[in-house]
Design a protein around this motif. Structure first.
Motif, PDB file in Angstrom:
ATOM      1  N   PHE A   1      33.870  59.156  49.386  1.00  9.79           N
ATOM      2  CA  PHE A   1      34.179  57.999  48.550  1.00  9.79           C
ATOM      3  C   PHE A   1      35.120  57.074  49.323  1.00  9.79           C
ATOM      4  O   PHE A   1      35.898  57.516  50.175  1.00  9.79           O
ATOM      5  CB  PHE A   1      34.823  58.445  47.230  1.00  9.79           C
ATOM      6  CG  PHE A   1      35.877  59.511  47.393  1.00  9.79           C
ATOM      7  CD1 PHE A   1      37.181  59.181  47.737  1.00  9.79           C
ATOM      8  CD2 PHE A   1      35.550  60.847  47.235  1.00  9.79           C
ATOM      9  CE1 PHE A   1      38.144  60.151  47.894  1.00  9.79           C
ATOM     10  CE2 PHE A   1      36.508  61.838  47.400  1.00  9.79           C
ATOM     11  CZ  PHE A   1      37.809  61.485  47.732  1.00  9.79           C
ATOM     12  N   PRO A   2      35.063  55.777  49.053  1.00  9.31           N
ATOM     13  CA  PRO A   2      35.943  54.828  49.753  1.00  9.31           C
ATOM     14  C   PRO A   2      37.392  55.025  49.346  1.00  9.31           C
ATOM     15  O   PRO A   2      37.689  55.542  48.272  1.00  9.31           O
ATOM     16  CB  PRO A   2      35.411  53.454  49.327  1.00  9.31           C
ATOM     17  CG  PRO A   2      34.703  53.716  48.039  1.00  9.31           C
ATOM     18  CD  PRO A   2      34.143  55.093  48.113  1.00  9.31           C
TER      19      PRO A   2
ATOM     20  N   GLN B   1      39.042  44.936  47.142  1.00 14.81           N
ATOM     21  CA  GLN B   1      39.872  46.041  46.658  1.00 14.81           C
ATOM     22  C   GLN B   1      40.438  46.879  47.806  1.00 14.81           C
ATOM     23  O   GLN B   1      40.754  48.062  47.640  1.00 14.81           O
ATOM     24  CB  GLN B   1      39.083  46.933  45.695  1.00 14.81           C
ATOM     25  CG  GLN B   1      38.533  46.165  44.517  1.00 14.81           C
ATOM     26  CD  GLN B   1      38.894  46.801  43.179  1.00 14.81           C
ATOM     27  OE1 GLN B   1      39.918  47.442  43.043  1.00 14.81           O
ATOM     28  NE2 GLN B   1      38.049  46.605  42.207  1.00 14.81           N
ATOM     29  N   SER B   2      40.564  46.296  48.976  1.00 14.06           N
ATOM     30  CA  SER B   2      41.209  46.925  50.129  1.00 14.06           C
ATOM     31  C   SER B   2      40.564  48.246  50.517  1.00 14.06           C
ATOM     32  O   SER B   2      41.236  49.224  50.836  1.00 14.06           O
ATOM     33  CB  SER B   2      42.703  47.154  49.828  1.00 14.06           C
ATOM     34  OG  SER B   2      43.398  47.523  50.990  1.00 14.06           O
ATOM     35  N   THR B   3      39.244  48.283  50.536  1.00  9.01           N
ATOM     36  CA  THR B   3      38.536  49.482  50.976  1.00  9.01           C
ATOM     37  C   THR B   3      38.175  49.432  52.458  1.00  9.01           C
ATOM     38  O   THR B   3      37.585  50.380  52.970  1.00  9.01           O
ATOM     39  CB  THR B   3      37.255  49.679  50.150  1.00  9.01           C
ATOM     40  OG1 THR B   3      36.445  48.492  50.263  1.00  9.01           O
ATOM     41  CG2 THR B   3      37.586  49.925  48.689  1.00  9.01           C
ATOM     42  N   GLY B   4      38.523  48.377  53.152  1.00 11.18           N
ATOM     43  CA  GLY B   4      38.267  48.249  54.577  1.00 11.18           C
ATOM     44  C   GLY B   4      39.053  47.086  55.145  1.00 11.18           C
ATOM     45  O   GLY B   4      39.628  46.278  54.410  1.00 11.18           O
TER      46      GLY B   4
ATOM     47  N   LEU C   1      43.179  38.304  34.886  1.00  9.59           N
ATOM     48  CA  LEU C   1      42.776  38.773  36.204  1.00  9.59           C
ATOM     49  C   LEU C   1      43.901  39.602  36.814  1.00  9.59           C
ATOM     50  O   LEU C   1      45.083  39.246  36.684  1.00  9.59           O
ATOM     51  CB  LEU C   1      42.451  37.600  37.135  1.00  9.59           C
ATOM     52  CG  LEU C   1      41.049  36.968  37.042  1.00  9.59           C
ATOM     53  CD1 LEU C   1      40.799  36.372  35.682  1.00  9.59           C
ATOM     54  CD2 LEU C   1      40.887  35.916  38.126  1.00  9.59           C
ATOM     55  N   PHE C   2      43.528  40.707  37.452  1.00  6.46           N
ATOM     56  CA  PHE C   2      44.497  41.594  38.086  1.00  6.46           C
ATOM     57  C   PHE C   2      44.134  41.772  39.558  1.00  6.46           C
ATOM     58  O   PHE C   2      42.973  41.802  39.930  1.00  6.46           O
ATOM     59  CB  PHE C   2      44.528  42.963  37.405  1.00  6.46           C
ATOM     60  CG  PHE C   2      45.010  42.933  35.982  1.00  6.46           C
ATOM     61  CD1 PHE C   2      46.357  43.068  35.691  1.00  6.46           C
ATOM     62  CD2 PHE C   2      44.118  42.770  34.931  1.00  6.46           C
ATOM     63  CE1 PHE C   2      46.795  43.049  34.382  1.00  6.46           C
ATOM     64  CE2 PHE C   2      44.547  42.750  33.619  1.00  6.46           C
ATOM     65  CZ  PHE C   2      45.901  42.891  33.343  1.00  6.46           C
ATOM     66  N   SER C   3      45.166  41.954  40.360  1.00  7.54           N
ATOM     67  CA  SER C   3      44.973  42.277  41.764  1.00  7.54           C
ATOM     68  C   SER C   3      46.209  43.024  42.248  1.00  7.54           C
ATOM     69  O   SER C   3      47.155  43.254  41.482  1.00  7.54           O
ATOM     70  CB  SER C   3      44.744  41.019  42.605  1.00  7.54           C
ATOM     71  OG  SER C   3      44.421  41.364  43.942  1.00  7.54           O
ATOM     72  N   LYS C   4      46.201  43.405  43.517  1.00  8.12           N
ATOM     73  CA  LYS C   4      47.347  44.096  44.099  1.00  8.12           C
ATOM     74  C   LYS C   4      47.381  43.791  45.597  1.00  8.12           C
ATOM     75  O   LYS C   4      46.371  43.401  46.186  1.00  8.12           O
ATOM     76  CB  LYS C   4      47.258  45.604  43.857  1.00  8.12           C
ATOM     77  CG  LYS C   4      46.024  46.268  44.418  1.00  8.12           C
ATOM     78  CD  LYS C   4      45.965  47.720  44.016  1.00  8.12           C
ATOM     79  CE  LYS C   4      44.710  48.379  44.570  1.00  8.12           C
ATOM     80  NZ  LYS C   4      43.480  47.758  44.055  1.00  8.12           N
TER      81      LYS C   4
ATOM     82  N   PRO D   1      41.849  40.741  48.780  1.00 11.43           N
ATOM     83  CA  PRO D   1      41.129  40.189  47.620  1.00 11.43           C
ATOM     84  C   PRO D   1      40.938  41.231  46.521  1.00 11.43           C
ATOM     85  O   PRO D   1      40.885  42.436  46.781  1.00 11.43           O
ATOM     86  CB  PRO D   1      39.784  39.778  48.222  1.00 11.43           C
ATOM     87  CG  PRO D   1      39.578  40.750  49.332  1.00 11.43           C
ATOM     88  CD  PRO D   1      40.931  41.132  49.860  1.00 11.43           C
ATOM     89  N   SER D   2      40.809  40.752  45.315  1.00  9.15           N
ATOM     90  CA  SER D   2      40.559  41.620  44.167  1.00  9.15           C
ATOM     91  C   SER D   2      39.051  41.813  43.999  1.00  9.15           C
ATOM     92  O   SER D   2      38.238  41.349  44.807  1.00  9.15           O
ATOM     93  CB  SER D   2      41.145  41.001  42.905  1.00  9.15           C
ATOM     94  OG  SER D   2      40.393  39.849  42.529  1.00  9.15           O
ATOM     95  N   GLN D   3      38.674  42.485  42.940  1.00  9.01           N
ATOM     96  CA  GLN D   3      37.278  42.565  42.574  1.00  9.01           C
ATOM     97  C   GLN D   3      36.786  41.200  42.122  1.00  9.01           C
ATOM     98  O   GLN D   3      37.582  40.294  41.852  1.00  9.01           O
ATOM     99  CB  GLN D   3      37.088  43.570  41.442  1.00  9.01           C
ATOM    100  CG  GLN D   3      37.719  43.118  40.128  1.00  9.01           C
ATOM    101  CD  GLN D   3      37.581  44.134  39.025  1.00  9.01           C
ATOM    102  OE1 GLN D   3      38.193  45.188  39.072  1.00  9.01           O
ATOM    103  NE2 GLN D   3      36.782  43.813  38.023  1.00  9.01           N
TER     104      GLN D   3
END
Length: 769
Positions: A493-494, A528-531, A100-103, A86-88
């Motif tokens: 930091f993540p 944002q793929s932090t976990g 909208l942006f994502s990756k 998921p994005s922000q």
């Protein structure tokens, strides 16, 4: 009669309730999504991207009411698991059109994709778009390419580079070695540096208009290892007012008329002449490489910026006389190509195809991957031992059992007892040894690789986390990292956390087709793929994860190194890293400097923190870098009665099965200097940005060393993993001032060296050779 009426009434009531229950949410969803209109959806660059790399997603929507939405992408991991990134959360506070942006990352060629627009609060799906390879009902295009394929993006049309047509992507020849995508709307450019990860080169010619957020993303992408190609001709005013001019390390002094362009003809490797007078920018650089020059100065240069590079052409490809030149296609492709592969891609794939069947390893990153699969306390038998046990088992239950009951006991009916007994013993022994060898504890291997550029203060990190699970279960995984500074309370930091895939066509490799793969259990990533949430791991199975981060940290290293064209270095450096630098190797030009270790005084060979350290200090030797990396030895064979001698140099074969992370990372850092594919037999396409040979060519020094400080903290189900076995390696890119005054005194020949010897072994390229 009553029962019949009751049954009809009950059936009618159930049907009515089911209709209301099924239609109400749909109506509500339609009503809620009716105010949303998707006007543009793009995945990758013109629908192209690379597997195993971060891929940008751009969506443009129009809404007539405020709402909070989230963009997510579902793709396959190398194991075949569907993953959702998921994005922000985007708060659309005003009606109108929003971007909208994502990756995301995909781990398989031909992986199906789904792009979902969710309500941020309820997580209900507002809109969904899907892509399936070879389907006629796709709502967008997303074609995965191997990492060995060159993928370029152009801002504005660039003469000599033919972009792919989005309308013809369905019939695209995926066996090509290079593709170019045209960016017509710069507002669709990613606003995150990771959005450019799938690109090899971003080419800009004449169109320098760029929004600040996209410019900052491109700047960070280049600083983290990206490649930007800029073409600036007579319109220097537009360039000077652009966002690029604020950070690209090329100084423009004005314009000039150039009649002799033979250096460009030589660079493009074509015999066609450039006829006419060109108006070029007069440029100046303080460091880097001049690829082509004219009478008034450089025309084509390649300069370092952070850990990446900028190729700058002082001409406009879209104007005369280049636009009419027959060699323009060659020139444009060489500008966009970052590194030249030692052999053609098709030939290399053919060679690697033969090697895959023998070793299963064709990339240095694959060897690094396998080096992290050895867990302490887990000693599994080799494949040869397992095959031998199978053969012994077949012999026991077959010929041996037959010989026992027929020849010795002479009672064939006993086989009804001996055969199941042998099978039971084999099962019991197999289960006992399985539990004994595989253990019942959670294990992990952790590896940190940190790159630091002294000039820009740019730092990037990669954290390889490999998990071994004693049971089949799902885990919640998160990783936080810190910079290797001396601060006692280093903030964590993540990081961007994702799976780590093999760049291979073998089992669990990313170059397999998604067709025929068994769909595993799905898992999700946090915002944002932090976990990772609900990561599935089988009993006695492993999962390989990769965390990536980048930070700006200045003043960790100060240096005044001076060098010359012979690779000789002089000067000092001081670092403020968290601990001393051990097992260090400093490369510059074609030379490498390393300590002469004394086993009883190892601490004297370290580079201490907060102390000025001299490269000309005692017990430091210099060698030819290729001879050092290939562990070459020169043997001097003197003939009795003759004044001449024969020198034979022999290099050690590279072992693709070695699991020493230090040696693998050292070769990966200087892969091209070691001879590249010709020496290792392995390509480095997947880890091309980790090869710092390019920085050596641009006149910088590279320091490779080991740190004793763990930098990353991994948590499983909110429990911190042990950091005792976490290895940390740091690679520092150091600027070097050029001088012509450095000379070293030649080593003296003492009486012992003058004596005639039949054979004498000396490390190739050393000062004593």
């Amino acid at each position: 009669m009553k029962s019949s009426l009751f049954f009809r009434f009950s059936s009618l009531l159930v049907l009515l309730l089911s209709t209301l229950l099924n239609s109400s949410p749909a109506c509500a969803a339609d009503q809620k999504s009716g105010s949303l209109e998707i006007t543009n959806l793009q995945v990758g660059f013109d629908g192209l991207y690379k597997v195993g790399r971060w891929v940008p997603v751009y969506l443009e929507l129009t809404t007539d009411s405020p709402r909070d939405v989230q963009l997510s992408v579902i793709a396959r991991s190398p194991d075949g698991n569907p993953t959702e990134v998921p994005s922000q959360v985007y708060s659309l506070k005003t009606p109108g059109t929003h971007r909208l942006f994502s990756k995301f990352k995909t781990g398989l060629l031909d992986s199906p994709l789904k792009v979902r627009l969710r309500d941020a609060q309820t997580q209900s799906i507002l809109k969904e778009f899907s892509f399936t390879p070879r389907s006629n009902q796709n709502q967008f295009t997303g074609i995965g390419l191997k990492q060995s394929v060159e993928l370029w993006a152009m801002i504005g049309s660039v003469a000599g580079l033919e972009p792919v047509s989005p309308d013809s992507l369905a019939d695209l020849d995926q066996n090509r070695d290079e593709y170019a995508a045209l960016i017509e709307d710069q507002s669709s450019l990613p606003e995150s540096p990771y959005g450019y990860d799938t690109l090899d080169t971003l080419v800009v010619d004449a169109d320098f208009s760029l929004e600040p957020r996209q410019n900052e993303a491109i700047r960070k992408w280049v600083a983290n290892g990206g490649h930007l190609a800029l073409c600036v001709g007579a319109d220097i005013e537009a360039y000077q007012q652009s966002q690029y001019a604020s950070w690209v390390p090329v100084k423009i002094l004005g314009t000039t008329s150039v009649r002799d362009l033979s250096s460009l003809e030589l660079y493009a490797a074509v015999r066609s002449r450039i006829r006419g007078v060109a108006t070029a920018s007069r440029i100046e650089i303080s460091t880097g490489e001049i690829l082509a020059t004219g009478l008034d100065g450089p025309l084509l240069v390649r300069v370092p910026y952070g850990l990446g590079i900028v190729t700058f052409l002082a001409l406009d490809l879209n104007t005369s006389p280049l636009i009419n030149w027959d060699g323009l296609n060659n020139l444009s492709r060489k500008l966009a190509t970052r590194a030249k592969q030692p052999i053609a891609s098709s030939q290399q794939n053919a060679v690697l195809g033969k090697r895959i069947s023998q070793t299963g390893i064709s990339e240095l990153e694959t060897q690094l991957f396998h080096s992290q699969q050895t867990f302490p306390g887990i000693e599994r038998p080799s494949h040869w031992w397992v095959m031998a046990l199978i053969l012994i088992y077949l012999l026991v239950i077959g010929p041996l059992d037959y010989f026992l009951v027929h020849r010795i006991l002479k009672k064939p009916h006993i086989t009804w007892f001996t055969f199941p007994t042998m099978v039971f013993i084999a099962i019991a022994w197999g289960g006992f040894t399985a539990f004994k060898d595989n253990g019942n504890a959670l294990h992990s291997t952790q590896l940190n690789v940190v790159d630091y550029d002294v000039s820009a203060g740019q730092m990037r990190g990669r954290f390889y986390l490999n998990l071994y699970s004693p049971e089949t279960r799902r885990y919640q995984v998160s990783v936080k990292s810190s910079v290797p500074s001396q601060s006692k309370d280093r903030p964590h930091f993540p990081t961007y956390l994702n799976w780590n895939g093999l760049p291979e066509s073998t089992f669990a490799g990313m170059y397999r087709s998604a067709e025929g793969t068994i769909t595993g259990p799905a898992y999700q990533f946090s915002e944002q793929s932090t976990g990772i949430e609900n990561l599935p791991v089988l009993k006695w199975g492993t999962k390989s994860l990769l965390a990536e981060w980048n930070q700006q940290q200045s003043d960790l290293v100060t240096s005044n190194l001076t060098g010359n064209n012979l690779g000789q270095l002089s000067g000092t450096l001081t670092h403020q890293f968290s601990s001393s630098l051990k097992d260090w190797v400093l490369a510059y030009g074609n030379r490498v400097y390393l300590p002469v270790n004394n086993p009883e005084q190892l601490d004297q060979s370290y580079i201490p923190a907060n102390q000025a350290w001299s490269i000309n200090g005692p017990r430091i030797e210099s060698r030819n870098i290729k001879g050092y990396l290939t562990r070459s030895v020169s043997r001097r064979i003197e003939q009795k009665g003759q004044n001449n001698a024969t020198i034979v140099t022999v290099q050690t074969d590279y072992n693709p099965f070695a699991k020493n992370a230090y040696e693998i990372l050292k070769i990966l850092t200087f892969h091209e200097m070691s001879g590249g594919y010709g020496y290792t037999g392995l390509s480095n396409i997947s880890g091309e940005q980790l090869d710092l040979t390019e920085q050596l060519r641009l006149g910088r020094a590279v320091l490779f060393a080991r740190l004793d400080t763990p930098l990353s903290v991994a948590e499983l189900d909110q429990n911190q993993l042990d950091q005792k076995h976490q290895d940390t390696y740091i690679r520092v890119v150091i600027p070097v001032s050029i001088s012509v005054d450095i000379q070293y005194e030649l080593p003296s020949l003492d009486k012992e060296d003058k004596e005639t010897k039949d054979q004498q072994d000396t490390p190739s390229g050393s000062d004593n050779e």
